[in-house]
Motif scaffolding. Sequence first.
Motif, PDB file in Angstrom:
ATOM      1  N   ILE A 399      -7.438  -9.389 -17.305  1.00  0.00           N
ATOM      2  CA  ILE A 399      -8.388  -8.656 -18.145  1.00  0.00           C
ATOM      3  C   ILE A 399      -9.586  -9.556 -18.393  1.00  0.00           C
ATOM      4  O   ILE A 399      -9.442 -10.700 -18.828  1.00  0.00           O
ATOM      5  CB  ILE A 399      -7.727  -8.244 -19.476  1.00  0.00           C
ATOM      6  CG1 ILE A 399      -6.497  -7.370 -19.215  1.00  0.00           C
ATOM      7  CG2 ILE A 399      -8.725  -7.534 -20.376  1.00  0.00           C
ATOM      8  CD1 ILE A 399      -5.673  -7.092 -20.462  1.00  0.00           C
ATOM      9  N   ALA A 400     -10.778  -9.045 -18.119  1.00  0.00           N
ATOM     10  CA  ALA A 400     -11.988  -9.880 -18.155  1.00  0.00           C
ATOM     11  C   ALA A 400     -12.185 -10.553 -19.503  1.00  0.00           C
ATOM     12  O   ALA A 400     -12.519 -11.751 -19.576  1.00  0.00           O
ATOM     13  CB  ALA A 400     -13.206  -9.028 -17.799  1.00  0.00           C
ATOM     14  N   SER A 401     -11.971  -9.832 -20.587  1.00  0.00           N
ATOM     15  CA  SER A 401     -12.203 -10.413 -21.910  1.00  0.00           C
ATOM     16  C   SER A 401     -11.206 -11.521 -22.222  1.00  0.00           C
ATOM     17  O   SER A 401     -11.541 -12.509 -22.884  1.00  0.00           O
ATOM     18  CB  SER A 401     -12.128  -9.325 -22.984  1.00  0.00           C
ATOM     19  OG  SER A 401     -10.844  -8.702 -22.977  1.00  0.00           O
ATOM     20  N   VAL A 402      -9.982 -11.378 -21.725  1.00  0.00           N
ATOM     21  CA  VAL A 402      -8.968 -12.418 -21.932  1.00  0.00           C
ATOM     22  C   VAL A 402      -9.311 -13.663 -21.136  1.00  0.00           C
ATOM     23  O   VAL A 402      -9.297 -14.788 -21.655  1.00  0.00           O
ATOM     24  CB  VAL A 402      -7.573 -11.889 -21.537  1.00  0.00           C
ATOM     25  CG1 VAL A 402      -6.543 -13.020 -21.572  1.00  0.00           C
ATOM     26  CG2 VAL A 402      -7.151 -10.763 -22.464  1.00  0.00           C
ATOM     27  N   ALA A 403      -9.639 -13.470 -19.849  1.00  0.00           N
ATOM     28  CA  ALA A 403     -10.011 -14.611 -19.005  1.00  0.00           C
ATOM     29  C   ALA A 403     -11.236 -15.323 -19.564  1.00  0.00           C
ATOM     30  O   ALA A 403     -11.339 -16.558 -19.498  1.00  0.00           O
ATOM     31  CB  ALA A 403     -10.274 -14.137 -17.581  1.00  0.00           C
ATOM     32  N   ALA A 404     -12.171 -14.570 -20.122  1.00  0.00           N
ATOM     33  CA  ALA A 404     -13.392 -15.173 -20.665  1.00  0.00           C
ATOM     34  C   ALA A 404     -13.078 -16.085 -21.844  1.00  0.00           C
ATOM     35  O   ALA A 404     -13.678 -17.156 -21.998  1.00  0.00           O
ATOM     36  CB  ALA A 404     -14.373 -14.078 -21.080  1.00  0.00           C
ATOM     37  N   LYS A 405     -12.135 -15.667 -22.690  1.00  0.00           N
ATOM     38  CA  LYS A 405     -11.777 -16.517 -23.829  1.00  0.00           C
ATOM     39  C   LYS A 405     -11.067 -17.787 -23.375  1.00  0.00           C
ATOM     40  O   LYS A 405     -11.322 -18.877 -23.914  1.00  0.00           O
ATOM     41  CB  LYS A 405     -10.894 -15.733 -24.809  1.00  0.00           C
ATOM     42  CG  LYS A 405     -11.678 -14.764 -25.678  1.00  0.00           C
ATOM     43  CD  LYS A 405     -10.811 -14.163 -26.773  1.00  0.00           C
ATOM     44  CE  LYS A 405     -11.660 -13.359 -27.759  1.00  0.00           C
ATOM     45  NZ  LYS A 405     -10.849 -12.768 -28.851  1.00  0.00           N
ATOM     46  N   VAL A 406     -10.186 -17.670 -22.388  1.00  0.00           N
ATOM     47  CA  VAL A 406      -9.514 -18.870 -21.881  1.00  0.00           C
ATOM     48  C   VAL A 406     -10.532 -19.825 -21.279  1.00  0.00           C
ATOM     49  O   VAL A 406     -10.483 -21.043 -21.510  1.00  0.00           O
ATOM     50  CB  VAL A 406      -8.432 -18.503 -20.841  1.00  0.00           C
ATOM     51  CG1 VAL A 406      -7.780 -19.771 -20.288  1.00  0.00           C
ATOM     52  CG2 VAL A 406      -7.368 -17.607 -21.457  1.00  0.00           C
ATOM     53  N   TRP A 437      -5.954 -16.298 -30.810  1.00  0.00           N
ATOM     54  CA  TRP A 437      -7.365 -15.896 -30.703  1.00  0.00           C
ATOM     55  C   TRP A 437      -7.514 -14.695 -29.765  1.00  0.00           C
ATOM     56  O   TRP A 437      -8.236 -13.735 -30.057  1.00  0.00           O
ATOM     57  CB  TRP A 437      -8.168 -17.089 -30.205  1.00  0.00           C
ATOM     58  CG  TRP A 437      -9.643 -16.893 -30.053  1.00  0.00           C
ATOM     59  CD1 TRP A 437     -10.479 -16.208 -30.878  1.00  0.00           C
ATOM     60  CD2 TRP A 437     -10.457 -17.455 -29.018  1.00  0.00           C
ATOM     61  NE1 TRP A 437     -11.770 -16.294 -30.419  1.00  0.00           N
ATOM     62  CE2 TRP A 437     -11.786 -17.056 -29.283  1.00  0.00           C
ATOM     63  CE3 TRP A 437     -10.198 -18.257 -27.916  1.00  0.00           C
ATOM     64  CZ2 TRP A 437     -12.854 -17.428 -28.468  1.00  0.00           C
ATOM     65  CZ3 TRP A 437     -11.248 -18.643 -27.103  1.00  0.00           C
ATOM     66  CH2 TRP A 437     -12.566 -18.227 -27.373  1.00  0.00           C
ATOM     67  N   ILE A 438      -6.812 -14.746 -28.650  1.00  0.00           N
ATOM     68  CA  ILE A 438      -6.863 -13.648 -27.691  1.00  0.00           C
ATOM     69  C   ILE A 438      -6.335 -12.357 -28.311  1.00  0.00           C
ATOM     70  O   ILE A 438      -6.815 -11.257 -28.003  1.00  0.00           O
ATOM     71  CB  ILE A 438      -6.069 -14.030 -26.423  1.00  0.00           C
ATOM     72  CG1 ILE A 438      -6.830 -15.100 -25.629  1.00  0.00           C
ATOM     73  CG2 ILE A 438      -5.793 -12.808 -25.541  1.00  0.00           C
ATOM     74  CD1 ILE A 438      -6.051 -15.726 -24.511  1.00  0.00           C
ATOM     75  N   ASP A 439      -5.393 -12.502 -29.234  1.00  0.00           N
ATOM     76  CA  ASP A 439      -4.830 -11.333 -29.902  1.00  0.00           C
ATOM     77  C   ASP A 439      -5.589 -10.952 -31.167  1.00  0.00           C
ATOM     78  O   ASP A 439      -5.089 -10.181 -31.994  1.00  0.00           O
ATOM     79  CB  ASP A 439      -3.360 -11.585 -30.233  1.00  0.00           C
ATOM     80  CG  ASP A 439      -2.479 -11.585 -28.987  1.00  0.00           C
ATOM     81  OD1 ASP A 439      -2.849 -10.915 -28.003  1.00  0.00           O
ATOM     82  OD2 ASP A 439      -1.429 -12.259 -28.999  1.00  0.00           O
ATOM     83  N   GLY A 440      -6.792 -11.506 -31.331  1.00  0.00           N
ATOM     84  CA  GLY A 440      -7.634 -11.106 -32.457  1.00  0.00           C
ATOM     85  C   GLY A 440      -7.710 -12.101 -33.581  1.00  0.00           C
ATOM     86  O   GLY A 440      -8.338 -11.818 -34.620  1.00  0.00           O
ATOM     87  N   GLY A 441      -7.107 -13.272 -33.433  1.00  0.00           N
ATOM     88  CA  GLY A 441      -7.133 -14.279 -34.484  1.00  0.00           C
ATOM     89  C   GLY A 441      -8.422 -15.079 -34.496  1.00  0.00           C
ATOM     90  O   GLY A 441      -9.400 -14.763 -33.810  1.00  0.00           O
TER      91      GLY A 441
END
Length: 631
Positions: A399-406, A437-441
């Motif tokens: 998922i693009a948004s997940v990869a971007a945060k990592v 953080w990825i889960d909204g934290g």
Amino acid sequence: MAGSMFTASPVHLTKLLGDAQSGALQLPDFQRSWVWDEERIRSLIASISRGFPVGAVMTLETGGDVNFRPRPVEGAPDAAKVAKPDSLLLDGQQRLTSLFQVLLRGEVVETVTPRNQRVRRWFYIDMDKALDPTADRDDAIVIVPESKQVKSDFGRVVELDVTSVENEVRAEMFPVASLLGWADWQQAYLTAHIDDVGPALARMERFRIEVIQQFTNYLVPVIELGKTTSKEAVCVVFEKVNTGGKSLDAFELITAMYAADGHELRRDWYGAEGHEGRQERLRQTLRMPSASAGVLSGVGNTDFLQIVALFHTRDVRDAAAESGKSGRELPQVSLKRQTLLNLPLTAYLQYQDHAERGLVAAAKFLIGLGIFRVYDLPYQSQVVPLAAILAELGDRVEIASVAAKVARWFWNGVFGELYGSSTETRMARDFTEVLAWIDGGDEPTTVRDAFFREDRLRSLRSRQSAAYKGVNALLMQQGAHDFRTGQAFTNTVFFDENVDIHHIFPQHWCRSQGIARDTYDSIVNKTPLTARTNRIIGGGAPSQYLAELERSDSESSVDALDSRLRSHLIDVEALRSDDFDAFINKRRAQLAHLIAAATGKAVIETGGAGDEEVFVDSETDDAEQIVSDPH
């Protein structure tokens, strides 16, 4: 008061070596193999030949609660393999094995050069130099090839020939292998000097007293741990006093503990005949055929255990939370040394494959960031939390948004230069915080802590710097194309075309213009290019090599070359006009924007008059100028 768990006493070297030969003294199976090179062996022989101390050894009495699997000292006879040892050698393996190899076996010694090239050697003592009080004793220890001939002039001239006892005697080269059974060699020496036996006998007697007796009478301080010593105490003591060629890490200690439960951790990691080890699998993960090492080739056994420990201690914390504990009562997610020592075998077996999948995912992720080889990896330590995070995310990382945060977390660790030392706490914290953080934290501490100043770009000159490597990777990731070929730097192109980071304004030209090395050697004046392109660039002015590039590719337009230059964040006009100052200033600003975009944070630019600071907004690329109080 409890009594001491150990005794200390001197033991004859000949007794220790004899016990090693019979199998009465063996190694715990988790000990590393013998690794000393020929120069260290030479130095050891020289020290003992003068009666110098070479350090104590530590042994563990067998028959107690500690049930380490034994193995004989390397080179011991077959009978030693079936013998039940009285003691295990915990510290001093490299020294005693070296001495066993050269003094007792009577065979050529298989060792390595200081550059780790495998060789087979004999060791001799030059009697003249050994008896010369002004000579360096190391020089008296002669290393001879397996052929027993030392040659020069590309093998055409024999400088030393000790292929027979007669030749040894004639050259006065005493074989180290005869030191503990020297009588036969002495007889050969006296027979060869039968016409002048008096002086020969006196010389041999002097050599016996000054050199041979140093070995036959040598005492080694031995610290022996009693059989009542606990496993944990053995591990802690071993770690603190081990003086081998390499520092002891947690892997050897855990290997010892798991071996008692029948699990061969060493075989799992290093492999064995017919069984591929995890280490080699990881090294080969996504490795290009032309690459000497893959991006995971730096992952060590302790790194792997740390990943498993992150999963295990997370489970322990979660279980404690479910039981009603909170706050300081909750155990911490951790990968410190003591955590690893307490890592149960059940946890390792549960998470070993999960950890490996995380590392494979990390390799793919790093390649996607423009990091293709371990040499260009900013921080080896950051791979541990990265692999753990990706293992937990599984397919969600697509998922693009997940990869971007990592990726954003990763680049903040790199450009914040936060993974340089004492990182265990940060690694554990990042594992839990990035997933939350990825889960909204909230943002992870590493993202909040990181900052990058524009003037840091000016001081990035070392290939060892994480931020230096990070800039290089970002340029390739964001779409830089080779000046000559126009190719993007994919994994395949990187290795096939031998891509590396090179100067844009050549060093030779910069020196001719009186430009300071600190300026022209910074990352601002460097960029990834193929080896062939770099050869065309040479040492002339940019205007000259750009013209050469245009001539070498008549089908490519000037606009195409300019587009390639811009893909490296290069100001084309400044480069074509050989304006170094304008180029440096403009590219530094462009690189600051690139870093801001990668980290998702403002980059502090020091510039202008006085103490002005410019904060580059990574989203809008606008700049808010703030004048700082100089006091």
